[in-house]
Design an enzyme around this catalytic site. Structure first.
Site, short mmCIF file in Angstrom:
data_model
loop_
_atom_site.label_atom_id
_atom_site.label_comp_id
_atom_site.label_asym_id
_atom_site.label_seq_id
_atom_site.Cartn_x
_atom_site.Cartn_y
_atom_site.Cartn_z
NE ARG A 15 -1.28 2.49 2.94
CZ ARG A 15 -0.86 3.62 3.49
NH1 ARG A 15 -0.80 4.73 2.77
NH2 ARG A 15 -0.42 3.64 4.76
CG ASP A 16 3.22 4.24 3.10
OD1 ASP A 16 2.94 5.18 2.33
OD2 ASP A 16 3.82 4.40 4.17
CG HIS A 209 8.76 7.72 5.77
ND1 HIS A 209 8.33 8.01 4.50
CD2 HIS A 209 7.75 7.04 6.36
CE1 HIS A 209 7.10 7.52 4.33
NE2 HIS A 209 6.74 6.93 5.44
CB CYS A 240 4.72 11.31 2.10
SG CYS A 240 3.21 12.23 2.50
CG ASN A 249 7.20 3.50 4.93
OD1 ASN A 249 6.81 4.13 5.90
ND2 ASN A 249 6.47 3.32 3.85
#
Length: 299
Positions: A15-16, A209, A240, A249
């Site tokens: 996802r991220d 991160h 982001c 991350n």
């Protein structure tokens, strides 16, 4: 303080890690990534995000991903659901856990989800209520806990306030995110101390991160304080969209190498995880940000 005996990794790569990729990634690749992560021993995988394709086009196939999962016993497959509409869609796809996303910074909240921090909490209330009715757990994210791209320093008491609100609303766990990766070990400890006065340490997670190369040092610092849940992204994928210059991350492979070296159990096969990171970066044409992953792939 002493280190925890074991750590649970929450893998946010699918996802991220993938949500900001400019070129479409097919559903089959996402499903293969999720399955490989599970086979490597990851027991909590954030698989999709039920947000508007207008804002995050890479996650437009969230239904196909959640419905196409080869669900393995003992693995939690969660999804981000910022509002009631997203939650209902996730429930239709059999989501067993969802997450809501708040911020400790007013400006970041406005840029990220187009509302104030207080308004975001109000939006989450019906999501938490509906999830409870459906017997689905909700995880709460708090972003910008160690700095904001617009406001700079964020006071620890602001982080504690938002975290406490989410926890009292019913989030079973609060993930504390250093969204722009500017935190340092002492700042991380101070922030955690403030939050832990309001919420039990066992209910907190670290989501750091690595923009300034401090993520592992920060994780070491909060592990010393008792943090036993860490969010990470295979191969360090991600970033982001509302924080210019923020890299991904912390890499899952690097985290596992760190905790292995500390004698902390994770149940994760590092070689299999590194192979997964090598495979996904090769597949989507991105650099592998995991130093451990790169080293192991060359053996």
């Amino acid at each position: 303080m002493s280190f925890p005996s074991s750590v649970r990794l929450v893998e946010v790569g699918p996802r991220d890690g993938l949500q900001n990729e400019p070129e479409p990634i097919d559903t089959a690749t996402k499903l293969a990534l999720i399955d490989r992560l599970g086979l490597a021993g990851i027991r909590h995988i954030e698989a999709a995000s039920f947000v508007s394709p207008k804002w995050v086009p890479q996650m437009a196939d969230h239904r196909e991903v959640m419905n196409g999962l080869e669900r393995r016993e003992g693995i939690t497959y969660s999804a981000l659901t910022p509002n009631l509409k997203g939650l209902e869609a996730a429930l239709e796809c059999g989501a067993e856990e969802v997450a809501v996303f708040g911020a400790a910074s007013e400006t970041f909240s406005q840029k990220n989800i187009n509302c104030s921090v207080a308004e975001s909490l109000e939006r989450f209330a019906p999501v938490l209520e509906r999830a409870k009715q459906a017997n689905v757990r909700v995880r709460g994210y708090v972003s910008c806990v160690l700095g904001c791209p617009y406001e700079g320093e964020i006071a620890p008491d602001k982080v504690a306030k938002v975290s406490k609100a989410l926890f009292e609303m019913g989030c079973y766990e609060i993930s504390l995110g250093d969204t722009i990766g500017t935190g340092t070990p002492l700042k991380a400890k101070r922030m955690l101390e403030a939050v832990a006065k309001e919420i039990p340490m066992a209910k907190l997670a670290a989501h750091f991160h690595d923009t300034y190369g401090q993520a592992l040092a920060n994780l070491y610092a909060v592990l010393e304080e008792g943090i036993a849940v860490i969010d990470s992204s295979v191969a360090g994928l991600g970033g982001c969209p509302y924080a210019k210059g923020a890299s991904g991350n912390v890499a899952s492979e690097d985290v596992v190498y760190l905790i292995n070296g500390l004698g902390i159990k994770s149940g994760i096969d590092l070689d299999a995880l590194a192979a997964t990171g090598h495979w996904i970066t090769q597949t989507i044409g991105r650099p592998n940000r995991s130093k451990v992953g790169v080293a192991l792939s060359k053996k």
